[in-house]
Design a protein around this motif. Structure first.
Motif, mmCIF file in Angstrom:
data_model
loop_
_atom_site.group_PDB
_atom_site.id
_atom_site.type_symbol
_atom_site.label_atom_id
_atom_site.label_comp_id
_atom_site.label_asym_id
_atom_site.label_seq_id
_atom_site.Cartn_x
_atom_site.Cartn_y
_atom_site.Cartn_z
ATOM 1 N N ILE A 27 0.839 -1.207 0.000
ATOM 2 C CA ILE A 27 0.000 0.000 0.000
ATOM 3 C C ILE A 27 0.873 1.256 0.000
ATOM 4 C CG2 ILE A 27 -1.599 1.355 1.434
ATOM 5 C CD1 ILE A 27 -2.900 -1.347 2.241
ATOM 6 N N ASP A 33 -5.032 -8.857 -5.329
ATOM 7 C CA ASP A 33 -6.012 -8.064 -4.575
ATOM 8 C C ASP A 33 -5.321 -7.140 -3.571
ATOM 9 O OD1 ASP A 33 -7.922 -9.337 -6.039
ATOM 10 O OD2 ASP A 33 -8.586 -10.677 -4.439
ATOM 11 N N ASN A 54 -5.589 -4.495 -8.860
ATOM 12 C CA ASN A 54 -6.422 -3.727 -7.929
ATOM 13 C C ASN A 54 -6.665 -2.303 -8.470
ATOM 14 O OD1 ASN A 54 -7.156 -1.973 -5.714
ATOM 15 N ND2 ASN A 54 -6.726 -3.738 -4.382
ATOM 16 N N THR A 76 -7.637 0.324 -7.142
ATOM 17 C CA THR A 76 -7.231 1.468 -6.335
ATOM 18 C C THR A 76 -6.026 2.158 -6.974
ATOM 19 O OG1 THR A 76 -7.975 0.323 -4.351
ATOM 20 C CG2 THR A 76 -6.499 2.199 -4.020
ATOM 21 N N TRP A 77 -5.129 1.357 -7.550
ATOM 22 C CA TRP A 77 -3.911 1.923 -8.156
ATOM 23 C C TRP A 77 -3.804 1.665 -9.655
ATOM 24 C CZ3 TRP A 77 -3.588 -1.161 -3.650
ATOM 25 C CH2 TRP A 77 -3.459 -0.417 -2.470
HETATM 26 C C1 LIG Z 1 -7.681 -3.026 -3.411
HETATM 27 O O1 LIG Z 1 -6.888 -2.424 -2.418
HETATM 28 C C2 LIG Z 1 -7.655 -1.655 -1.488
HETATM 29 C C3 LIG Z 1 -6.681 -0.925 -0.586
HETATM 30 O O2 LIG Z 1 -5.895 -1.811 0.168
HETATM 31 C C4 LIG Z 1 -8.610 -2.579 -0.750
HETATM 32 O O3 LIG Z 1 -9.396 -1.816 0.150
HETATM 33 C C5 LIG Z 1 -9.486 -3.316 -1.739
HETATM 34 O O4 LIG Z 1 -10.300 -4.251 -1.056
HETATM 35 C C6 LIG Z 1 -8.670 -4.003 -2.796
HETATM 36 N N1 LIG Z 1 -9.527 -4.538 -3.842
HETATM 37 C C7 LIG Z 1 -9.758 -5.841 -3.997
HETATM 38 C C8 LIG Z 1 -10.616 -6.219 -5.150
HETATM 39 O O5 LIG Z 1 -9.283 -6.686 -3.242
#
Ligand SMILES: *[C@@H]1O[C@H](CO)[C@@H](O)[C@H](O)[C@H]1NC(C)=O
Length: 155
Positions: A16, A120, A150, A152-153
């Protein structure tokens, strides 16, 4: 996920923090084999889980005798004896390491589960260890099961 470098929470925290400053993390994934066939049973594994290479027992995964290529390799020693023979290179043991049967749906699913867990968490990709010791179609069957990175990034 746990090694001498840290546990899963510490790994997740690192991924992270790295992603948040634009540093990507690539995992060197060992999916072709388990440990050496000649090592003793015990709990001296990276995470301290019990394993017994003698009877192919890895209950923490779990993998058992059904999940290895012992019956598929055609060399007398069970080892790769000739690197010019693609069957030996892919079906036999590399330096004594117990060779996983990647043609099995169950083995593929356990490996994909492991790689998807890392995806993930936020890794950017993989370097697949010992890939020349696996059949290309088996690698593809595993990769075809992987999640998108993922979001988020990696939107
Ligand atoms: C992607 O990373 C975020 C931040 O750690 C997390 O909250 C999220 O569950 C992750 N997504 C998946 C699909 O696991």
């Amino acid at each position: 996920i746990c090694t001498r470098s840290g546990n899963e929470d510490e790994f997740r925290d690192m991924v992270i923090r790295c992603n948040n400053v634009g540093v990507r993390v690539y995992v060197d994934a060992v999916i072709n084999h388990m440990c050496g066939g000649g090592s003793g049973a015990g709990t001296s594994s990276t995470c301290g889980s019990y394993y017994n290479p003698g009877n192919r027992d890895f209950p923490a995964v779990p993998f058992s005798g059904w999940d290895f290529n012992d019956g598929k390799c055609k060399t007398g020693s069970g080892e790769i004896e000739n690197y010019n023979d693609a069957y030996q290179v892919r079906d036999c043991r590399l330096v004594g390491l117990l060779d996983l049967a990647l043609e099995k749906d169950y083995v593929r699913s356990k490996i994909a589960e492991y790689l998807n867990h890392l995806i993930d968490i936020g890794v950017a990709g993989f370097r697949i260890d010992a890939s020349k010791h696996m059949w290309p179609g088996d690698i593809k069957a595993v990769l075809d099961r992987l999640h998108d990175l993922n979001k988020t990034w990696f939107p």
